[in-house]
Design an enzyme around this catalytic site. Structure first.
Site, short mmCIF file in Angstrom:
data_model
loop_
_atom_site.label_atom_id
_atom_site.label_comp_id
_atom_site.label_asym_id
_atom_site.label_seq_id
_atom_site.Cartn_x
_atom_site.Cartn_y
_atom_site.Cartn_z
N PHE A 123 7.48 1.19 0.61
CA PHE A 123 6.74 1.91 -0.43
C PHE A 123 6.85 1.11 -1.72
CE2 PHE A 123 5.61 5.03 -3.57
CZ PHE A 123 4.53 5.64 -2.95
N ASP A 176 1.90 3.80 -8.19
CA ASP A 176 2.83 4.83 -8.64
C ASP A 176 3.63 5.45 -7.52
OD1 ASP A 176 0.62 6.30 -7.41
OD2 ASP A 176 1.50 8.08 -8.33
N LYS A 197 -6.48 5.80 -9.60
CA LYS A 197 -5.98 5.16 -10.80
C LYS A 197 -5.34 3.81 -10.52
CE LYS A 197 -4.48 9.61 -12.66
NZ LYS A 197 -3.26 10.42 -12.88
N ASP A 235 -3.66 0.70 2.72
CA ASP A 235 -2.48 1.09 3.50
C ASP A 235 -3.00 1.60 4.86
OD1 ASP A 235 -0.23 2.59 4.41
OD2 ASP A 235 0.50 2.84 2.39
N ARG A 263 3.77 3.07 -12.82
CA ARG A 263 2.53 2.28 -12.88
C ARG A 263 2.64 1.18 -13.93
NH1 ARG A 263 -1.53 5.10 -9.93
NH2 ARG A 263 -1.47 7.37 -10.13
N GLU A 314 -9.26 -2.72 -5.44
CA GLU A 314 -8.23 -1.76 -5.02
C GLU A 314 -6.85 -2.38 -5.22
OE1 GLU A 314 -7.23 0.97 -4.52
OE2 GLU A 314 -8.33 2.19 -3.08
N ASP A 315 -5.88 -1.55 -5.52
CA ASP A 315 -4.51 -2.05 -5.62
C ASP A 315 -3.90 -2.25 -4.23
OD1 ASP A 315 -4.79 0.77 -5.55
OD2 ASP A 315 -2.70 1.03 -6.10
N LYS A 375 -1.29 -3.56 3.64
CA LYS A 375 -0.13 -3.22 4.45
C LYS A 375 -0.62 -2.98 5.89
CE LYS A 375 2.88 -0.25 2.51
NZ LYS A 375 3.39 1.12 2.21
#
Ligand code: PRP
Length: 195
Positions: free
Chosen positions: A162, A169, A53, A113, A175, A109-110, A141
């Protein structure tokens, strides 16, 4: 709810987070990424593949920043569940609506990681025979990378915190923040206590 009560509720969500990238900074970077992707694909006919999401807000803004014919599709993936550490086990929660065989795909993609989600996705898409695949990630990241994936279009490189907001989220919350911020440890602990 009254305007004042609404403002208090909004302020209390924002109090859980230290701003890392403001709404304005993100908007500027998204405009640049849109122009960069358009320049890399002068023929158009792209498929923007939004990974749900987390990328839904980024993808909506990015799509409007690319002045080319394109279509957009969505793939639901999840590996974090309610946790702050990747489980490493990636689940498809909803699949594409159309084949991508022969298509020029830009994955949206957001955040990348550990890289485990993207590595899984690249393998999965390869079996569908697209003409090309590029990655556009708002955030990377690198300090936590377990697998390095090639990111052709990158918004920001972030330190090991984080982050939430602008689609990202913590346990499905935050979000809807219009900026990207670092979630305060106190907010993580409160959520862990069920508050
Ligand atoms: C997040 C994010 C990426 C992935 C990146 O998704 O949207 O897909 O984690 O992490 P990785 O590089 O360590 O694999 P998440 O599993 O939290 O699901 P969501 O997009 O529904 O929030």
């Amino acid at each position: 709810m009254s305007d004042a009560a609404f403002q208090r509720r909004a302020a209390s969500i924002e109090d859980d987070v230290d701003v890392l990238y403001s709404q304005e900074a993100i908007a500027q970077r998204v405009r640049e990424l849109g122009a960069e992707i358009a320049a890399a694909h002068p023929g158009g006919d792209l498929v923007l593949l939004s990974v749900l999401k987390g990328s839904f807000i980024f993808a909506a803004d990015l799509a409007r920043a690319i002045p080319l014919p394109l279509r957009i599709d969505f793939l639901g993936l999840s590996s974090y569940g309610g946790k702050t550490e990747s489980s490493g086990v990636v689940k498809i929660t909803s699949d594409l609506t159309r084949p991508i065989e022969g298509a020029h795909v830009v994955i949206v993609e957001d955040i990348i990681d550990t890289g485990l989600t993207m590595a899984y996705l690249l393998d999965n898409l390869a079996t569908r025979h697209p003409a090309s695949v590029e990655i556009c990630a708002l955030l990377e990241k690198p300090s936590r990378a377990q697998i390095r994936v090639p990111i052709q279009h990158k918004g920001f490189v972030i330190p090991d915190h984080f982050v939430v907001g602008y689609g990202l989220d913590f346990d499905e919350r935050y979000r809807n923040l219009p900026f990207v911020g670092i979630l305060k440890p106190s907010a993580q602990r409160a959520a862990g206590n069920g508050s």
